[in-house]
Enzyme design. Structure first.
Site, PDB file in Angstrom:
ATOM      1  N   HIS A 120       7.048 -26.621   2.434  1.00 50.32           N
ATOM      2  CA  HIS A 120       6.389 -27.680   1.846  1.00 50.32           C
ATOM      3  C   HIS A 120       5.208 -27.369   0.936  1.00 50.32           C
ATOM      4  O   HIS A 120       4.120 -27.814   0.744  1.00 50.32           O
ATOM      5  CB  HIS A 120       5.794 -28.613   3.047  1.00 50.32           C
ATOM      6  CG  HIS A 120       6.696 -29.314   3.824  1.00 50.32           C
ATOM      7  ND1 HIS A 120       7.402 -30.192   3.527  1.00 50.32           N
ATOM      8  CD2 HIS A 120       7.494 -28.678   5.093  1.00 50.32           C
ATOM      9  CE1 HIS A 120       8.171 -30.634   4.424  1.00 50.32           C
ATOM     10  NE2 HIS A 120       8.617 -29.515   5.405  1.00 50.32           N
TER      11      HIS A 120
ATOM     12  N   LYS B  19     -13.674   1.507  -4.097  1.00 51.13           N
ATOM     13  CA  LYS B  19     -14.744   1.850  -2.913  1.00 51.13           C
ATOM     14  C   LYS B  19     -15.948   2.548  -3.623  1.00 51.13           C
ATOM     15  O   LYS B  19     -16.921   2.575  -3.102  1.00 51.13           O
ATOM     16  CB  LYS B  19     -13.910   2.859  -1.800  1.00 51.13           C
ATOM     17  CG  LYS B  19     -13.121   1.948  -0.926  1.00 51.13           C
ATOM     18  CD  LYS B  19     -12.497   2.898   0.086  1.00 51.13           C
ATOM     19  CE  LYS B  19     -11.493   2.423   1.050  1.00 51.13           C
ATOM     20  NZ  LYS B  19     -10.728   3.571   1.958  1.00 51.13           N
TER      21      LYS B  19
ATOM     22  N   GLU C 137       0.841  -1.278   0.224  1.00 48.15           N
ATOM     23  CA  GLU C 137       0.048   0.032  -0.022  1.00 48.15           C
ATOM     24  C   GLU C 137       0.914   1.110  -0.013  1.00 48.15           C
ATOM     25  O   GLU C 137       0.427   2.329  -0.391  1.00 48.15           O
ATOM     26  CB  GLU C 137      -1.032  -0.063   1.296  1.00 48.15           C
ATOM     27  CG  GLU C 137      -1.997   0.955   1.122  1.00 48.15           C
ATOM     28  CD  GLU C 137      -3.144   0.799   2.155  1.00 48.15           C
ATOM     29  OE1 GLU C 137      -4.294   0.185   1.674  1.00 48.15           O
ATOM     30  OE2 GLU C 137      -3.014   1.160   3.318  1.00 48.15           O
TER      31      GLU C 137
END
Ligand code: F6P
Length: 557
Positions: free
Chosen positions: A387, A515, A356
């Site tokens: 793994h 938004k 960000e």
């Protein structure tokens, strides 16, 4: 560098490009063979934190060029500007002062001529007072019962920092006080959390700098309704709800008692806010003294960042290594691998902090940059990652520089566990660096008794190119102070990279468009009329959702 010269046009950058041509051909395996002092040369210490960056594709000349680059960008002046409260967040005309929140000596820090330290200290005192009241069971709910569960409702910086720290310092927490974090507007998150809670002993923190974030506001309203429904009235909100925000008026309007509202300021960025009153759940979990230790650790990293020469400055070197891979090796990503279970949220926290902050393509002068900036950051607990995705790190086609973090002692330190863990830390970094040559792989297969035909078929798969960079942080144990230092080192690394890329690391305009569109679409979702105002994909998806929800009849308001 004159400040308006684009960094990738500078002589230092050109010199780095030329140097890369040479270094791009070098293998760390040879460099270690040639220079037995690499570890001493390329490792630094801050208190109990050892930073080993010798397993990087660098030599002394690389570091000289990179330090020159930092110098060209006036890093030291920028550091002072940040600590002194200059409005370096230029698009929002704001100071960037998370460092003031851990300014342990309390020396004045001026914003627009006003010392912000008294207000910071006052707010910290209030946070600690409430936290202590909850911890000591003197804070009582509506049935005069003590609080057993604290629910922090927030997202992004109002969630990830506190969550990461609470998890990291869980050995320092009160074990009969549960801290829950709700961030997702998906009802499952809050429902799953509230399902097991008793409203009489549950305390909510509505954490939102803006107090307008949709996810947080929807969850906050659900929490309030849950409380009111269970209690039968709204007379006890003051005993069960608090807020942390810079929008005090909105928190009051929501119905939160002014005494339970904690202030933050516009000069604290959300992703840098865990040091502010956003720390309330942390202080409730670990208590005042441990929180002070966390601040102290961060403060010591701040002093190091401010005072250490560039060559010995850990965050500066972290940043420069990132630039080296990002801009010269064309590495697209970077991976963070904590070998400490308690740091399992650290990669997620850093993802916001880094991406960000530095996921920007426009420079401080408003021009689109023609060089790459912030990398894709990902990460996982090291052992789990081995793994899962280490295959790609070892043998894939991408260069993914890695940070490894590991404690020398664990909280209980059961040798059988800890030595097994640490053997992996050292082995993986060595394997990534050294790789396995064709000759070595051949000898190994031969030793296993394979015939020439089988060896030929398998051999290419058994080769590890190596030369994969890692930087390793070893620290005594994950104490509050060490954690504080580690977080601050990463914050400063991000800052230095932002300065070199000439971008503003402290705004986040890129989160706005989604938004905006979501708020328009939310209106459209409130009826069953088919939509046609978007592109065909978005229309198609919205209309399919509307049709299906009618058929499923699965939604309640
Ligand atoms: O949408 C991104 C963002 O603005 C982050 O920067 C911030 O940390 C998060 O949302 C939450 O914001 P607030 O604390 O204002 O609710």
């Amino acid at each position: 560098m004159a400040s308006m010269t684009k960094i990738n046009r500078s002589a230092t950058w050109k010199a780095l490009e030329e140097h890369f041509e040479e270094m791009g051909q070098s293998h760390m395996r040879d460099m270690f063979e040639r220079d037995p002092k690499r570890f001493e040369k390329f490792s630094l210490k801050l208190n109990d934190i050892l930073f080993d960056y010798s397993k990087n594709i660098i030599d002394s000349r690389t570091m000289e060029h990179l330090h020159r680059l930092a110098d060209d960008c006036d890093i030291e002046q920028w550091i002072n500007k940040m600590f002194d409260g200059e409005p370096i967040n230029n698009t929002e005309n704001r100071a960037v002062l998370h460092t003031a929140l851990r300014n342990r000596e309390g020396l004045p820090v001026l914003v627009d001529g006003e010392d912000v330290m008294p207000a910071i200290c006052e707010e910290q005192k209030r946070v600690k007072k409430l936290a202590e009241a909850i911890r000591t069971r003197s804070w009582r709910g509506y049935y005069n019962q003590p609080i057993t569960d604290v629910v922090n409702i927030g997202i992004g910086g109002s969630h990830l920092g506190p969550l990461m720290v609470t998890e990291a310092l869980s050995p320092y927490s009160l074990h009969d006080l549960n801290i829950h974090y709700v961030s997702n507007v998906d009802e499952n998150h809050i429902n799953d959390t509230l399902e097991h809670l008793n409203p009489a002993t549950t305390f909510f923190i509505i954490a939102s700098k803006s107090f307008t974030t949709q996810d947080t506001m929807v969850n906050a309203e659900t929490a309030r309704q849950w409380h009111i429904n269970k209690v039968g009235n709204d007379e006890h909100i003051d005993k069960h709800f608090s807020a942390v925000s810079s929008n005090v008026e909105a928190a009051k309007e929501f119905g939160i008692d002014e005494d339970n509202i904690f202030q933050m300021w516009d000069w604290v960025g959300g992703r840098y806010s865990l040091w502010s009153a956003i720390s309330l759940p942390i202080v409730i979990a670990i208590g005042e003294e441990n929180f002070d230790e966390l601040l102290q650790g961060a403060y010591e990293a701040d002093l190091h960042f401010k005072n250490a020469p560039l060559e010995e400055n850990i965050p500066v070197n972290m940043a420069l290594l990132g630039i080296w891979y990002n801009n010269f090796f064309d590495a697209q990503s970077t991976v963070v691998l904590p070998y400490d279970q308690h740091l399992h949220k650290f990669p997620a926290y850093l993802q916001q902090a880094d991406m960000e902050s530095n996921g920007k393509a426009v420079d401080r002068q408003g021009d689109v940059v023609d060089y790459t900036t912030g990398p894709v950051l990902f990460g996982e607990i090291g052992i789990a990652a081995q793994h899962a995705f280490f295959q790609l790190l070892h043998q894939g086609t991408k260069l993914v520089p890695a940070d490894i973090l590991a404690p020398i002692s664990n909280f209980h330190c059961i040798a059988r566990h800890h030595r097994a863990l640490m053997s992996n830390v050292f082995a993986q970094a060595e394997a990534l660096m050294k790789g396995k040559t064709e000759q070595e792989a051949y000898a190994e297969l031969k030793g296993e008794g394979l015939d020439e035909k089988a060896i030929k078929a398998l051999l290419p798969n058994k080769i590890f190119p190596g030369n994969r960079p890692t930087s390793t942080f070893l620290f005594n144990s994950l104490s509050p102070a060490t954690l504080g230092s580690l977080i601050a080192l990463y914050e400063h690394k991000i800052f230095v990279q932002g300065i070199i890329w000439n971008i503003n690391s402290f705004d986040q305009w890129g989160v706005e468009l989604g938004k905006q569109l979501a708020s328009g679409i939310l209106q459209e979702l409130n009826d069953d009329v088919m939509t046609s105002s978007h592109d065909s994909s978005t229309n198609g998806l919205i209309n399919y959702y509307k049709e299906q929800r009618t058929i499923n009849k699965g939604e309640s308001t």
